[in-house]
Design an enzyme around this catalytic site. Structure first.
Site, short mmCIF file in Angstrom:
data_model
loop_
_atom_site.label_atom_id
_atom_site.label_comp_id
_atom_site.label_asym_id
_atom_site.label_seq_id
_atom_site.Cartn_x
_atom_site.Cartn_y
_atom_site.Cartn_z
N ASP A 134 0.85 -1.20 0.00
CA ASP A 134 0.00 0.00 0.00
C ASP A 134 0.88 1.25 0.00
OD1 ASP A 134 -2.29 1.53 0.14
OD2 ASP A 134 -2.43 1.40 2.33
N GLU A 145 2.80 4.96 -3.99
CA GLU A 145 2.92 5.93 -5.11
C GLU A 145 4.28 6.60 -5.11
OE1 GLU A 145 0.38 5.82 -2.87
OE2 GLU A 145 -0.82 4.59 -4.21
N ASP A 152 -8.84 3.73 -2.46
CA ASP A 152 -9.87 4.19 -1.51
C ASP A 152 -11.10 4.76 -2.20
OD1 ASP A 152 -7.97 3.37 0.23
OD2 ASP A 152 -7.29 5.38 0.77
C1 GLC Z 1 -4.76 3.33 2.64
C2 GLC Z 1 -5.27 2.13 1.85
C3 GLC Z 1 -6.39 1.47 2.61
C4 GLC Z 1 -5.90 1.07 4.00
C5 GLC Z 1 -5.36 2.30 4.74
C6 GLC Z 1 -4.73 1.95 6.06
O1 GLC Z 1 -5.73 4.31 2.69
O2 GLC Z 1 -5.66 2.48 0.56
O3 GLC Z 1 -6.91 0.36 1.93
O4 GLC Z 1 -6.93 0.50 4.73
O5 GLC Z 1 -4.38 2.95 3.94
O6 GLC Z 1 -3.65 1.11 5.88
#
Ligand code: GLC
Length: 667
Positions: free
Chosen positions: A296, A299, A374
């Site tokens: 995650d 980017e 998200d």
């Molecule tokens: C980011 C991710 C999401 C995750 C959050 C906490 O927003 O896109 O899916 O739950 O981080 O890790």
């Protein structure tokens, strides 16, 4: 490469396929013939068609609420599928820095590109979309075969906060007979958000917990973030710093910014040695029994300023091949996913790695599946999921999915039920939601929604042999699993804007309901014969129909004579199915499909069979080819279900079989 033509930076160039003119360029300017239409461009908001739009390719962690006015999101795939007079070709603008495309917006006669640095432009020949995807994924990489369990239902939440909470989620799935294969641990499983660590108060015995869940048929996947907490007592940080593994500022200092753990340093994943180091650091997770990782914030997303990314002048030392961040920005996420995949492959050589990524560049499909970040619990985002996943599929990222039920905001029962009706057809089917939002596990809103979710997830389980076969075809040819109608019907321009319905493989057409309180919707059925999945009504395409889709019976149409291999409902994929049923929706003409099988993981033998159905007057003939390949499926009963007519048990041992039935009804 065969079927891929490089475009020169200057001068006029005509691209031909044999005698046929495919495309004309003036330098990198594509001269647009009247009526040419554009699709693809990776992860996008808004609709399927991208003709007369401007597309920005620059990975960001966008603010909440990805509306149609947003442009670039988390991944950048500067690949355009062009359709003209029913024939397809692709154009790939290869550069992992910022790229902008004007798809005949400023000038209807031209497609123009701008990029900060050198880019390579290539035309990928067709003439069908399937040919284009085959060649484009030969160039950028194919989707590896996933482990079978990764096609099962998956449940996540930011966050299941402690071992007992995860145990009780698992128990609910089994007690309520809702299929589920995978549970997720989001950032709160870590010690102060330090990647590759555990919060030992919340999760005192990760290996014990994971083994216990595994005995109930669940795998556990954990999140990893690239930001490494700057902390002298944290071995990952100290090691990374001492090895010179982090991105630098232009003055040569360690580049630091804030993410979940506070001030962080960021691995330079462009350096092969850093990727190897990072990959090896998954050992602790693998030892604990973690089944895969979810990369995650890659980017990379930074918190200062809020929702920012790394400055373009940050320096990637690159192990001797230094580059500015701006030159490689869009590839950062892919490199992180690559490190994870290669690490998992080294640590567990007999298992197919499971890696999810939020960010990446063209070719990400080699390393990871993509989930689209998200989204929000909005009906609009349920709708948007369809064009988004279809364009990803047209851009080589076939293994993808959106958060079922939506991430931000509170879901409700009807939205979750309708979203699940759609979600079970996603190549990646995972329900996930944000902190402080209403719980959205399949049972969270009670009845009748829970039963709808159960029945739909049961249908996905039944369809797994069909989906797994579609994955194998994708792995071999790049053909998207969830695909727009235009992929199979490029000669029919009505399909070009049919973005609220889609095909799964070529045998099923799905048209979800995407508004509350609605039970009817328009569906376009392209040429061929189709049967309504629930009622068996026969419809000859092309046709515009008004579908009745009450809750629990989304508008699904089966292409006639395309047998769908199905399992019985299982709680999870580690159970051995006792039967395999070829469901045949009989109609005029002939058709075929296939079944691919292997052990579901690892790299052992496989086998496949082709089923062919032909209607000849009053006779329907079903023929199954002999099994080819060394894999022998587990013992089971085999049936052919001629829907609405007859269900026949097949005496078979892997040899070719033919059965015939008399059809007495008129249709
Ligand atoms: C980011 C991710 C999401 C995750 C959050 C906490 O927003 O896109 O899916 O739950 O981080 O890790």
């Amino acid at each position: 490469m065969d079927g891929v033509v490089r475009i020169e930076r200057s001068g006029r160039q005509a691209v031909r396929d044999g005698d046929r003119l495919v495309a004309e360029f003036d330098g990198y300017v594509k001269l647009r013939p009247d009526g040419e239409r554009y699709f693809g461009c990776g992860e996008r908001t808004a609709g399927l068609e991208k003709t007369r739009t401007r597309q920005v390719f620059w990975n960001v962690d966008p603010p909440a609420g990805h509306t149609a006015s947003f442009n670039n999101l988390y991944t950048s795939i500067p690949f355009v599928l062009c359709l003209h007079e029913g024939r397809a070709h692709g154009v790939f603008y290869d550069h992992p820095g910022r790229v902008e495309l004007d798809l005949a917006k400023a000038d209807p006669a031209r497609v123009t590109v701008s990029a900060a640095d050198e880019l390579e432009v290539s035309v990928v020949l067709g003439p069908t979309p399937a040919d284009v995807l085959d060649r484009y994924t030969a160039l950028t990489g194919r989707t590896p075969m996933p482990p079978l369990w990764a096609l099962g239902n998956q449940q996540s939440r930011w966050s299941y906060l402690a071992a007992d909470e995860l145990r009780s989620v698992a128990a609910e799935f089994r007690a309520r007979a809702i299929p589920c294969d995978v549970l997720y641990l989001d950032i709160d499983h870590m010690d102060g958000y330090r990647v590759f660590t555990w919060d030992r108060e919340r999760f005192p015995d990760p290996a014990g917990l994971i083994a216990e869940l595994r005995s109930q048929g669940f795998r556990v996947v954990v999140i990893t973030d690239p930001g490494v907490k700057v902390d002298e007592s944290y071995s990952l940080y100290v090691e990374g710093r001492d090895r010179g593994s982090f991105v630098l500022t232009r003055d040569g200092d360690e580049f630091q910014n804030v993410v979940w753990p506070g001030v962080c340093a960021f691995p330079d994943f462009t350096d092969p040695a850093v990727r190897e180091w990072w990959g090896d650091r998954h050992a602790g997770l693998v030892d604990a029994g973690v089944a895969g990782v979810w990369c995650d914030m890659n980017e990379p997303a930074l918190f200062v300023p809020w929702h920012s990314t790394m400055p373009e002048d940050a320096v990637h030392p690159g192990g001797g091949r230094a580059r500015l961040h701006g030159e490689v920005h869009n590839a950062y996420g892919s490199y992180m996913a690559q490190a994870a995949r290669e690490g998992l492959a080294r640590l567990r050589p007999d298992a197919r790695p499971f890696v999810i990524s939020r960010a990446g560049y063209a070719g990400l499909q080699r390393h990871a599946l993509q989930w689209t970040g998200d989204n929000s619990s909005w009906w609009e985002h349920l709708w948007m999921s369809m064009p988004q996943l279809q364009n990803l599929g047209l851009s080589g990222i076939a293994w993808a999915g959106v958060d079922v039920g939506g991430f931000f905001g509170d879901c409700d029962g009807e939205l979750l039920a309708r979203w699940t009706e759609f979600g079970v057809f996603q190549p990646f089917c995972r329900n996930h939601s944000a902190m402080e939002t209403a719980p959205q596990e399949p049972w969270a809103f009670g009845e009748p929604w829970e039963s709808v979710c159960r029945d739909m997830l049961a249908l996905r389980m039944q369809l797994l042999p069909y989906l797994y076969t579609a994955f194998e075809a994708c792995h071999r040819t790049g053909a998207p699993i969830l695909r727009p109608l235009l992929f199979d019907h490029p000669g029919d321009p009505v399909t070009y804007t049919a973005d609220d319905e889609f095909l799964v493989g070529s045998g099923l057409l799905v048209a979800p309901i995407t508004r509350p309180g609605v039970e009817h919707r328009h569906v376009y059925l392209p040429a061929g014969h189709w049967r309504q999945f629930w009622t068996n009504e026969l419809i000859e395409g092309p046709a515009h129909v008004l579908a009745h889709a009450p809750l629990g019976q989304p508008a699904i149409y089966a292409r006639c004579n395309t047998p769908i291999p199905m399992w019985p409902v299982l709680p999870h994929t580690a159970e051995i199915p006792a039967s395999l049923t070829w469901r045949v929706f009989v109609g005029p003409g002939a058709g075929s499909s296939s079944l691919y099988e292997d052990a579901g993981d690892g790299y052992g033998p496989s086998c496949s069979r082709t089923a062919h159905v032909e209607r000849d007057g009053e006779l329907v003939r079903f023929s199954l080819s002999a099994r080819s390949g060394a894999f022998v499926p587990p013992q089971r009963e085999t049936f052919v279900d001629f829907v609405g007519l007859d269900r026949v048990r097949l005496e078979e041992n892997g040899d070719a079989v033919v059965i015939e039935r008399v059809v007495t009804t008129d249709d």
